[in-house]
Write a protein that holds these residues in place. Structure first.
Motif, PDB file in Angstrom:
ATOM      1  N   GLY A  62      54.163  46.083  28.591  1.00  0.00           N
ATOM      2  CA  GLY A  62      54.508  46.994  29.655  1.00  0.00           C
ATOM      3  C   GLY A  62      53.569  47.072  30.833  1.00  0.00           C
ATOM      4  N   LEU A  63      52.258  46.838  30.655  1.00  0.00           N
ATOM      5  CA  LEU A  63      51.290  47.009  31.730  1.00  0.00           C
ATOM      6  C   LEU A  63      50.472  45.739  31.947  1.00  0.00           C
ATOM      7  N   MET A  64      50.085  45.519  33.189  1.00  0.00           N
ATOM      8  CA  MET A  64      49.148  44.437  33.509  1.00  0.00           C
ATOM      9  C   MET A  64      47.945  45.044  34.197  1.00  0.00           C
ATOM     10  N   VAL A  65      46.799  44.418  34.004  1.00  0.00           N
ATOM     11  CA  VAL A  65      45.548  44.891  34.593  1.00  0.00           C
ATOM     12  C   VAL A  65      45.372  44.246  35.957  1.00  0.00           C
ATOM     13  N   LEU A  66      45.070  45.058  36.965  1.00  0.00           N
ATOM     14  CA  LEU A  66      44.812  44.587  38.317  1.00  0.00           C
ATOM     15  C   LEU A  66      43.377  44.909  38.703  1.00  0.00           C
ATOM     16  N   HIS A  67      42.852  44.186  39.692  1.00  0.00           N
ATOM     17  CA  HIS A  67      41.529  44.491  40.231  1.00  0.00           C
ATOM     18  C   HIS A  67      41.443  43.973  41.662  1.00  0.00           C
ATOM     19  N   HIS A  68      40.269  44.142  42.286  1.00  0.00           N
ATOM     20  CA  HIS A  68      40.137  43.932  43.718  1.00  0.00           C
ATOM     21  C   HIS A  68      39.747  42.525  44.136  1.00  0.00           C
ATOM     22  N   ILE A  69      39.456  41.619  43.199  1.00  0.00           N
ATOM     23  CA  ILE A  69      39.082  40.251  43.576  1.00  0.00           C
ATOM     24  C   ILE A  69      40.339  39.399  43.522  1.00  0.00           C
ATOM     25  N   VAL A  70      40.858  39.078  44.704  1.00  0.00           N
ATOM     26  CA  VAL A  70      42.195  38.510  44.850  1.00  0.00           C
ATOM     27  C   VAL A  70      42.119  37.116  45.454  1.00  0.00           C
ATOM     28  N   ASN A  71      42.935  36.208  44.947  1.00  0.00           N
ATOM     29  CA  ASN A  71      43.108  34.904  45.580  1.00  0.00           C
ATOM     30  C   ASN A  71      44.078  35.077  46.738  1.00  0.00           C
ATOM     31  N   ALA A  72      43.608  34.857  47.949  1.00  0.00           N
ATOM     32  CA  ALA A  72      44.420  35.151  49.125  1.00  0.00           C
ATOM     33  C   ALA A  72      45.608  34.218  49.264  1.00  0.00           C
ATOM     34  N   ILE A  73      45.622  33.122  48.546  1.00  0.00           N
ATOM     35  CA  ILE A  73      46.746  32.188  48.663  1.00  0.00           C
ATOM     36  C   ILE A  73      47.993  32.756  47.994  1.00  0.00           C
ATOM     37  N   ASP A  74      47.848  33.234  46.735  1.00  0.00           N
ATOM     38  CA  ASP A  74      49.016  33.814  46.057  1.00  0.00           C
ATOM     39  C   ASP A  74      48.984  35.337  46.018  1.00  0.00           C
ATOM     40  N   GLY A  75      47.853  35.944  46.384  1.00  0.00           N
ATOM     41  CA  GLY A  75      47.774  37.391  46.490  1.00  0.00           C
ATOM     42  C   GLY A  75      47.514  38.137  45.202  1.00  0.00           C
ATOM     43  N   TRP A  76      47.290  37.422  44.107  1.00  0.00           N
ATOM     44  CA  TRP A  76      47.101  38.078  42.812  1.00  0.00           C
ATOM     45  C   TRP A  76      45.628  38.102  42.407  1.00  0.00           C
ATOM     46  N   PRO A  77      45.212  39.135  41.669  1.00  0.00           N
ATOM     47  CA  PRO A  77      43.842  39.165  41.134  1.00  0.00           C
ATOM     48  C   PRO A  77      43.578  37.951  40.250  1.00  0.00           C
ATOM     49  N   VAL A  78      42.366  37.405  40.367  1.00  0.00           N
ATOM     50  CA  VAL A  78      42.003  36.221  39.589  1.00  0.00           C
ATOM     51  C   VAL A  78      41.694  36.613  38.153  1.00  0.00           C
ATOM     52  N   ARG A  79      41.845  35.650  37.220  1.00  0.00           N
ATOM     53  CA  ARG A  79      41.752  35.966  35.797  1.00  0.00           C
ATOM     54  C   ARG A  79      40.664  35.200  35.056  1.00  0.00           C
ATOM     55  N   ARG A  80      40.312  34.006  35.505  1.00  0.00           N
ATOM     56  CA  ARG A  80      39.524  33.119  34.650  1.00  0.00           C
ATOM     57  C   ARG A  80      38.028  33.401  34.681  1.00  0.00           C
ATOM     58  N   VAL A  81      37.535  34.193  35.630  1.00  0.00           N
ATOM     59  CA  VAL A  81      36.107  34.473  35.749  1.00  0.00           C
ATOM     60  C   VAL A  81      35.871  35.955  35.523  1.00  0.00           C
ATOM     61  N   GLU A  82      34.814  36.279  34.762  1.00  0.00           N
ATOM     62  CA  GLU A  82      34.478  37.669  34.467  1.00  0.00           C
ATOM     63  C   GLU A  82      33.369  38.206  35.368  1.00  0.00           C
ATOM     64  N   ALA A  83      32.393  37.371  35.701  1.00  0.00           N
ATOM     65  CA  ALA A  83      31.274  37.836  36.519  1.00  0.00           C
ATOM     66  C   ALA A  83      30.551  36.644  37.127  1.00  0.00           C
ATOM     67  N   THR A  84      29.945  36.870  38.298  1.00  0.00           N
ATOM     68  CA  THR A  84      29.163  35.831  38.970  1.00  0.00           C
ATOM     69  C   THR A  84      27.878  36.426  39.521  1.00  0.00           C
ATOM     70  N   TRP A  85      26.851  35.582  39.611  1.00  0.00           N
ATOM     71  CA  TRP A  85      25.587  35.946  40.256  1.00  0.00           C
ATOM     72  C   TRP A  85      25.180  34.771  41.139  1.00  0.00           C
ATOM     73  N   VAL A  86      24.764  35.053  42.369  1.00  0.00           N
ATOM     74  CA  VAL A  86      24.394  33.999  43.311  1.00  0.00           C
ATOM     75  C   VAL A  86      23.054  34.337  43.949  1.00  0.00           C
ATOM     76  N   VAL A  87      22.198  33.323  44.064  1.00  0.00           N
ATOM     77  CA  VAL A  87      20.894  33.460  44.723  1.00  0.00           C
ATOM     78  C   VAL A  87      20.857  32.527  45.930  1.00  0.00           C
ATOM     79  N   VAL A  88      20.434  33.080  47.055  1.00  0.00           N
ATOM     80  CA  VAL A  88      20.283  32.309  48.293  1.00  0.00           C
ATOM     81  C   VAL A  88      18.934  32.653  48.909  1.00  0.00           C
ATOM     82  N   GLY A  89      18.233  31.640  49.414  1.00  0.00           N
ATOM     83  CA  GLY A  89      17.072  31.890  50.257  1.00  0.00           C
ATOM     84  C   GLY A  89      15.750  32.063  49.554  1.00  0.00           C
TER      85      GLY A  89
END
Length: 374
Positions: free
Chosen positions: A244-271
């Motif tokens: 009955g329910l699907m989980v949504l969130h704010h990290i969206v693939n702009a091509i199809d407009g749906w929240p992404v599913r395969r990644v749980e968390a990311t960390w990036v270092v620059v500089g």
């Protein structure tokens, strides 16, 4: 998603609790004077009133409500922000797009914060269903954006990091008695560090925010984390499937407009600089314990804004990563949900770590930390 563990060498605290919805905390070696604090406070207010799609008085709000479009003048300090969006839009093939605001509203993450998906969302989400895009429906001349219809922009992918860089610029250019020395700026997990010794930062577990999955240690540079953990909501499934329910969130693939599913968390270092260990060019990405060959990454600073398939080139004013390392790290931490890290490494110099939906951890060469899971 990152939490500071210690910064005893920078004992003076300046806080802006309401900023950006997450708060901003600044640790400095010397006290921040009232004048300098007021200047930062004015910048934060101006920044939010200009760029936040959640405020009625912002420029994105006016653009969203203009059915015939128009010409919208942003402050000059937005030049670097728009340059970075151009670069990341091209590098991700349009998957990272500030025009994704319309998708977020249809999914329920709008100004009214209803968290209820609209009845027509399935028929309108994403570029593939005709939603306006940054590359095709927004003409940019410097910091002026021109449109021919309503465009709903969301600058969340880079916005926090970019403000951190602007605040760092204020601290670094302070003169005389206003100088604060070393600093650490933390805007809800987007950090810029200039410290006399290593600062330890816990990496939050995306499945349990009371726990850590790893530890980062940095002397200088920018660290940003992304995860959908804090902004999740549910909606009825449209396919009639059991549950009955699907989980949504704010990290969206702009091509199809749906929240992404395969990644749980990311960390990036620059500089990170030479005193803090070597980051490496192009962030050679490890996969199941095996590292891919070194890639010759480079940062994009266009002489002219790259649009609609143009190739960006090296700019006259130095690299965007040098000027806005936290904004770039912020954007890349979202981009890693959308495209492969090795593809991004062909264009940008960074180090990263990710956890996927199977709890598998992947850590790049040069990442200044360790993950305890995976």
């Amino acid at each position: 998603m990152a939490r500071e563990v210690g910064s005893s060498s920078m004992p003076h605290l300046t806080a802006f609790p309401e900023a950006l919805g997450t708060g901003i905390i600044i640790n400095t070696a010397k006290p921040v004077g009232s004048g300098l604090r007021a200047r930062m406070g004015h910048l934060i207010e101006a920044y939010e009133s200009t760029l936040s799609r959640f405020r009625d008085d912002s420029i994105p709000a006016a653009m969203a409500e203009s059915d015939r479009g128009g010409s919208f003048d942003f402050p000059e300090y937005c030049q670097g922000l728009f340059d970075l969006y151009d670069c990341l839009y091209l590098a991700t093939g349009g998957a990272l797009d500030p025009a994704v605001g319309a998708d977020l509203v249809r999914l329920g993450y709008g100004r009214d914060m209803t968290f209820r998906m609209s009845a027509d969302a399935v028929d309108h989400l994403g570029r593939i269903r005709g939603r306006a895009t940054w590359g095709d429906d927004v003409e940019r001349v410097g910091t002026t954006l021109r449109t021919t219809g309503s465009v709903q922009l969301d600058f969340g992918a880079l916005g926090k990091g970019y403000l951190v860089d602007l605040l760092a610029g204020i601290l670094e250019h302070a003169q005389g008695t206003y100088r604060v020395g070393d600093y650490l700026i933390d805007a809800g997990g987007d950090m810029r560090i200039h410290a006399p010794k290593a600062v330890s930062i816990a990496m939050e577990d995306p499945d349990d925010l009371t726990k850590a999955v790893g530890l980062v240690s940095m002397v200088s540079g920018s660290l940003c984390a992304s995860a959908p953990s804090r902004r999740r909501w549910t909606a009825p499934r449209k396919d009639g499937a059991a549950g009955g329910l699907m989980v949504l969130h704010h990290i969206v693939n702009a091509i199809d407009g749906w929240p992404v599913r395969r990644v749980e968390a990311t960390w990036v270092v620059v500089g990170r600089d030479g005193n803090d260990g070597e980051q490496g060019a192009g962030a050679s990405i490890c996969n199941q314990g095996q590292c891919s060959p070194e890639r010759s990454g480079r940062d994009w600073t266009p002489d002219r804004v790259p649009r609609k398939g143009q190739n960006p080139g090296k700019g006259k004013d130095g690299r965007l990563a040098d000027l806005y390392p936290t904004a770039l790290a912020d954007g890349l931490s979202t981009a890693l949900f959308l495209v492969d890290a090795n593809d991004l490494a062909e264009h940008f110099s960074f180090a990263c770590a990710t956890i996927d939906d199977n709890r598998r951890a992947v850590v790049s060469r040069g990442f200044p930390g360790t993950i305890f899971t995976g």
